[in-house]
Motif scaffolding. Structure first.
Motif, short mmCIF file in Angstrom:
data_model
loop_
_atom_site.label_atom_id
_atom_site.label_comp_id
_atom_site.label_asym_id
_atom_site.label_seq_id
_atom_site.Cartn_x
_atom_site.Cartn_y
_atom_site.Cartn_z
N ALA A 111 -11.96 0.10 -8.87
CA ALA A 111 -10.64 0.03 -9.50
C ALA A 111 -9.74 1.17 -9.07
CB ALA A 111 -10.79 0.03 -11.02
N GLN A 112 -10.34 2.29 -8.67
CA GLN A 112 -9.55 3.43 -8.24
C GLN A 112 -8.87 3.20 -6.90
OE1 GLN A 112 -8.93 6.82 -9.61
NE2 GLN A 112 -9.26 5.42 -11.30
N GLU A 113 -9.50 2.42 -6.03
CA GLU A 113 -8.96 2.29 -4.67
C GLU A 113 -7.49 1.86 -4.63
OE1 GLU A 113 -8.99 -0.50 -0.87
OE2 GLU A 113 -11.01 -0.22 -1.67
N PRO A 114 -7.12 0.75 -5.29
CA PRO A 114 -5.70 0.36 -5.21
C PRO A 114 -4.76 1.39 -5.83
CG PRO A 114 -6.89 -1.05 -6.76
CD PRO A 114 -7.91 -0.26 -6.01
N LEU A 115 -5.23 2.11 -6.85
CA LEU A 115 -4.39 3.12 -7.48
C LEU A 115 -4.12 4.27 -6.51
CD1 LEU A 115 -6.12 3.26 -11.00
CD2 LEU A 115 -4.27 1.76 -10.25
N VAL A 116 -5.14 4.65 -5.74
CA VAL A 116 -5.00 5.73 -4.76
C VAL A 116 -4.11 5.28 -3.61
CG1 VAL A 116 -6.23 7.18 -3.11
CG2 VAL A 116 -7.20 6.79 -5.38
N SER A 117 -4.31 4.05 -3.13
CA SER A 117 -3.46 3.55 -2.05
C SER A 117 -2.00 3.53 -2.47
CB SER A 117 -3.89 2.13 -1.66
OG SER A 117 -5.10 2.12 -0.95
N ALA A 118 -1.76 3.13 -3.69
CA ALA A 118 -0.39 2.98 -4.16
C ALA A 118 0.30 4.31 -4.36
CB ALA A 118 -0.37 2.19 -5.47
N ASN A 119 -0.43 5.32 -4.83
CA ASN A 119 0.21 6.60 -5.13
C ASN A 119 -0.87 7.67 -5.27
OD1 ASN A 119 1.77 8.75 -6.18
ND2 ASN A 119 3.20 7.32 -7.13
N MET A 120 -1.26 8.23 -4.16
CA MET A 120 -2.36 9.19 -4.13
C MET A 120 -2.06 10.43 -4.96
SD MET A 120 -4.11 10.80 -0.73
CE MET A 120 -4.75 12.47 -0.68
N ALA A 121 -0.84 10.96 -4.83
CA ALA A 121 -0.49 12.20 -5.54
C ALA A 121 -0.55 12.00 -7.04
CB ALA A 121 0.90 12.67 -5.12
N PHE A 122 -0.04 10.87 -7.53
CA PHE A 122 -0.05 10.59 -8.96
C PHE A 122 -1.48 10.45 -9.46
CE2 PHE A 122 -0.44 7.56 -12.40
CZ PHE A 122 0.51 7.99 -13.32
N ASN A 123 -2.30 9.73 -8.73
CA ASN A 123 -3.65 9.44 -9.21
C ASN A 123 -4.53 10.67 -9.30
OD1 ASN A 123 -5.12 6.93 -10.03
ND2 ASN A 123 -6.62 7.75 -8.63
N GLN A 304 -5.56 5.58 2.01
CA GLN A 304 -4.28 5.82 2.68
C GLN A 304 -4.19 5.04 3.98
OE1 GLN A 304 -1.48 7.79 1.35
NE2 GLN A 304 -2.83 7.01 -0.23
N ALA A 305 -5.31 4.92 4.69
CA ALA A 305 -5.32 4.10 5.90
C ALA A 305 -5.07 2.64 5.56
CB ALA A 305 -6.65 4.26 6.63
N GLU A 306 -5.56 2.18 4.42
CA GLU A 306 -5.37 0.79 3.99
C GLU A 306 -3.90 0.47 3.77
OE1 GLU A 306 -5.43 -3.05 2.40
OE2 GLU A 306 -7.12 -2.06 3.38
N GLN A 423 4.77 9.41 5.20
CA GLN A 423 4.16 9.90 3.95
C GLN A 423 2.67 9.61 3.91
OE1 GLN A 423 5.75 8.44 0.20
NE2 GLN A 423 4.23 9.61 -0.96
N PHE A 424 2.27 8.43 4.39
CA PHE A 424 0.84 8.10 4.37
C PHE A 424 0.04 9.09 5.23
CE2 PHE A 424 2.74 3.67 3.95
CZ PHE A 424 2.75 3.72 2.57
N ALA A 425 0.60 9.44 6.39
CA ALA A 425 -0.08 10.40 7.25
C ALA A 425 -0.09 11.79 6.63
CB ALA A 425 0.59 10.44 8.63
N ARG A 426 1.05 12.19 6.06
CA ARG A 426 1.12 13.53 5.46
C ARG A 426 0.23 13.63 4.23
NH1 ARG A 426 5.52 14.14 3.22
NH2 ARG A 426 6.76 12.31 3.78
N ASP A 427 0.18 12.58 3.43
CA ASP A 427 -0.69 12.61 2.25
C ASP A 427 -2.16 12.58 2.66
OD1 ASP A 427 1.57 12.65 0.67
OD2 ASP A 427 1.31 10.64 -0.16
N ALA A 428 -2.48 11.79 3.68
CA ALA A 428 -3.88 11.68 4.11
C ALA A 428 -4.40 12.99 4.68
CB ALA A 428 -4.02 10.56 5.15
N ARG A 429 -3.51 13.81 5.22
CA ARG A 429 -3.95 15.02 5.93
C ARG A 429 -4.72 15.99 5.04
NH1 ARG A 429 -6.22 18.10 8.21
NH2 ARG A 429 -5.70 19.41 10.01
N ILE A 430 -4.33 16.10 3.76
CA ILE A 430 -4.99 17.06 2.88
C ILE A 430 -6.44 16.70 2.62
CG2 ILE A 430 -4.23 15.86 0.77
CD1 ILE A 430 -4.86 19.65 1.30
#
Length: 592
Positions: A111-123, A304-306, A423-430
């Motif tokens: 259940a976490q996967e779609p939440l992370v894809s949608a908004n990693m920083a928020f989750n 994030q890759a998804e 943003q997806f690349a910048r967020d994934a980098r951390i």
């Protein structure tokens, strides 16, 4: 603005066709039938697409701001967080005694996967709270559990982990934060911690910091580290909030990505703290948090890759550029869509085959955690301990690689902020850095995990692959495209391990200089095993008369691509490992 649709069907495939969760002998798994998991995942997908995804760019552009000691989160975050609390998404797998739903960890992870894809920083706000909950649940006293866990399960109070200091990151034995014992059994915590995700924000009534510090007179180095609960607001005996503790956020870091999450410098000025577990045993308690967090970060890598892949695919189908080399495929249009071109196909297949393999590997890892905890299965515990640095390190490396590959599909538009791909690349980098930088994951794997329990768990891993190949060698459809490449890659990995055994003792640099290659090799082999298993599951579904033949055919074709185009990389990594440490260590520091 980028779009996102939860990959519910793919998640269901892994849960039921691959892992067969409802058939397992693990308490709670009997309730995980397709209807139940489908309903949960559909709702998670709606929250992700309708609530969180629209806030992703908002968080990225607005960021978090420190005002008069309080961090203000981006517009819409507070309302979304309230919706998450009301929906029970923050405590799915937590103990019902403290208000959780008691579902298996594998269901929480799915259940976490779609939440992370949608908004990693928020989750991350709820994700860090879940980790802090787990540490207190495993190591805290009954009083601490009753005091803090119910509010943390509901996320009325959130949680953090405080490890890093300005002068020490990986080498926590160098930390200077001190803890002075008080007559009432509490401690005064003094020091500064940096890079504290969700360290201060305006979405919860209280923030429960888990802080590593040293008690005066304790052992030197890492053996002298203890773990403390340090709440933002003190908690009265009746559970109400009391006075503010003497801690503060000194700064919100300006970062490359995850702007919607408040990454704070936290200052502790004789703040009141409470020891968790035994004195000088803080790392044992903190690793409860970190091991869970590392699997979660591995999920972030492919999640994030998804979402990047989904948008790149949509763009490739829509954008008209050039003609197919074999002849026009859309002669009625001015040009053919990008997706007709082989190099675009290669790029998209790289992304797709990674994401789907990583999803299977992550959920298998979550399944092993459930088996270890609920069935007290020592073999499962040893196997997930071995796999954790691989899931974290390999998947975040590749997640960033393929998030940037998705940008490439867009050409110049991928570099322009309004399209949202950067943003997806910048967020994934951390994800390659926090919870232990990936070089540390590789050192952990080679330096500790391979030899753990006398090498028992890595040998069991190789035996698992060998048994799978032997059990299915009569399946000609599976053999050439899946079993043979898996056998070759597994032999490469075993040969690398043998090199370490023969050369690592006389010169440890021979092992450590090849550790990153070994982690990457093992990631590929794990993915190869997952794809071989998924291909078998898809073939069985087709043989059983599955209604959606195209879905299962696509699974098999995607798996064949990975086995043919990605898995052979193990040979290159083996060659690097066999070259030893001489070329790596040849230059004096002054000559770089």
């Amino acid at each position: 603005m980028p779009s996102f649709t939860a990959p519910t069907k793919d998640l269901q495939f892994v849960l039921h066709d691959l892992l067969k969760v409802s058939e397992q002998d693990i308490p709670g798994f009997e309730d995980l039938d397709r209807d139940f998991t489908g309903a949960v995942l559909e709702e998670a997908g709606k929250v992700a697409s309708d609530v969180l995804a629209p806030l992703n760019q908002v968080g990225d552009t607005e960021g978090c701001h420190l005002e008069n000691g309080v961090v203000r989160t981006p517009k819409g975050f507070k309302e979304a967080f309230e919706m998450m609390k009301e929906g029970g998404w923050t405590g799915m797998d937590c103990d019902p005694e403290y208000g959780g739903q008691g579902l298996p960890y594998v269901m929480h992870t799915a259940a976490q996967e779609p939440l992370v894809s949608a908004n990693m920083a928020f989750n991350m706000y709820q994700g860090l709270t879940h980790g802090a909950y787990s540490a207190i649940y495993a190591h805290g006293s009954d009083e601490q559990k009753q005091t803090y866990l119910p509010k943390m399960v509901s996320c009325e109070w959130t949680g953090t982990m405080n490890l890093t200091e300005p002068h020490c990151g990986t080498d926590l034995g160098l930390m200077r934060t001190k803890a002075e014992p008080q007559d009432d059994g509490s401690y005064k915590i003094t020091g500064q911690k940096i890079f504290i995700s969700a360290g201060e924000h305006d979405m919860a009534d209280n923030i429960i910091h888990l802080v590593l510090a040293k008690i005066a007179g304790g052992p030197e180095g890492i053996k002298g580290v203890s773990l403390f609960i340090v709440p933002k607001f003190m908690v009265n005996e009746d559970g109400s909030l009391g006075q503010r503790n003497t801690l503060s956020c000194g700064k919100v870091e300006e970062k490359m990505g995850i702007h919607g999450n408040s990454t704070c410098v936290m200052n502790y000025d004789e703040a009141t703290g409470f020891l968790v577990g035994e004195a000088h045993k803080g790392m044992r308690a903190m690793f409860t948090m970190m091991n869970e967090a590392r699997l979660g970060v591995g999920l972030q890598g492919y999640a994030q890759a998804e979402v990047a892949y989904q948008n790149a695919l949509e763009y490739a189908k829509d954008r008209l550029q050039g003609r197919a080399v074999t002849g026009a495929e859309a002669p009625e249009k001015a040009a053919d869509p990008l997706i007709v071109h082989p190099d675009i196909r290669r790029n998209l297949m790289d992304q797709k085959s990674f994401v789907e393999g990583a999803r299977a590997l992550t959920l298998w890892g979550a399944y092993l955690i459930d088996r270890a905890h609920k069935n007290d299965d020592k073999e499962a515990d040893g196997l997930i301990s071995l796999l954790t640095p691989v899931i974290k390190g390999f998947q975040t490396d590749k997640g960033f690689e393929f998030a940037t590959a998705a940008q490439q599909v867009y050409g110049g538009h991928g570099y322009i902020e309004e399209w949202g791909m950067s943003q997806f690349a910048r967020d994934a980098r951390i994800a390659m850095i926090y919870e232990g930088a990936n070089g540390i994951q590789a050192l952990d794997l080679v330096g500790r995990k391979l030899a753990q329990d006398g090498g028992k768990h890595v040998m069991a891993f190789f035996e698992m692959i060998k048994d799978f190949i032997k059990e299915n060698e009569g399946n000609e459809q599976l053999k050439a495209g899946f079993l043979d490449p898996l056998k070759a890659a597994s032999k490469d990995l075993q040969a690398a391990g043998m090199y370490f055994m023969q050369n690592g003792m006389k010169n440890p640099n021979n092992a450590l200089s090849g550790s990153y290659d070994f982690m990457t090799m093992m990631g590929h082999v794990c993915m190869g095993l997952m794809w071989a298993r998924m291909a078998k599951a898809a073939m069985e579904a087709i043989e059983g008369g599955a209604s959606d033949r195209d879905f299962y055919d696509a699974k098999i074709a995607t798996g064949r691509y990975y086995m043919a185009r990605q898995l052979p990389a193990t040979g290159m990594h083996l060659a690097r490992i066999n070259s030893g440490a001489d070329t790596v260590m040849a230059l004096e520091a002054a000559h770089f």
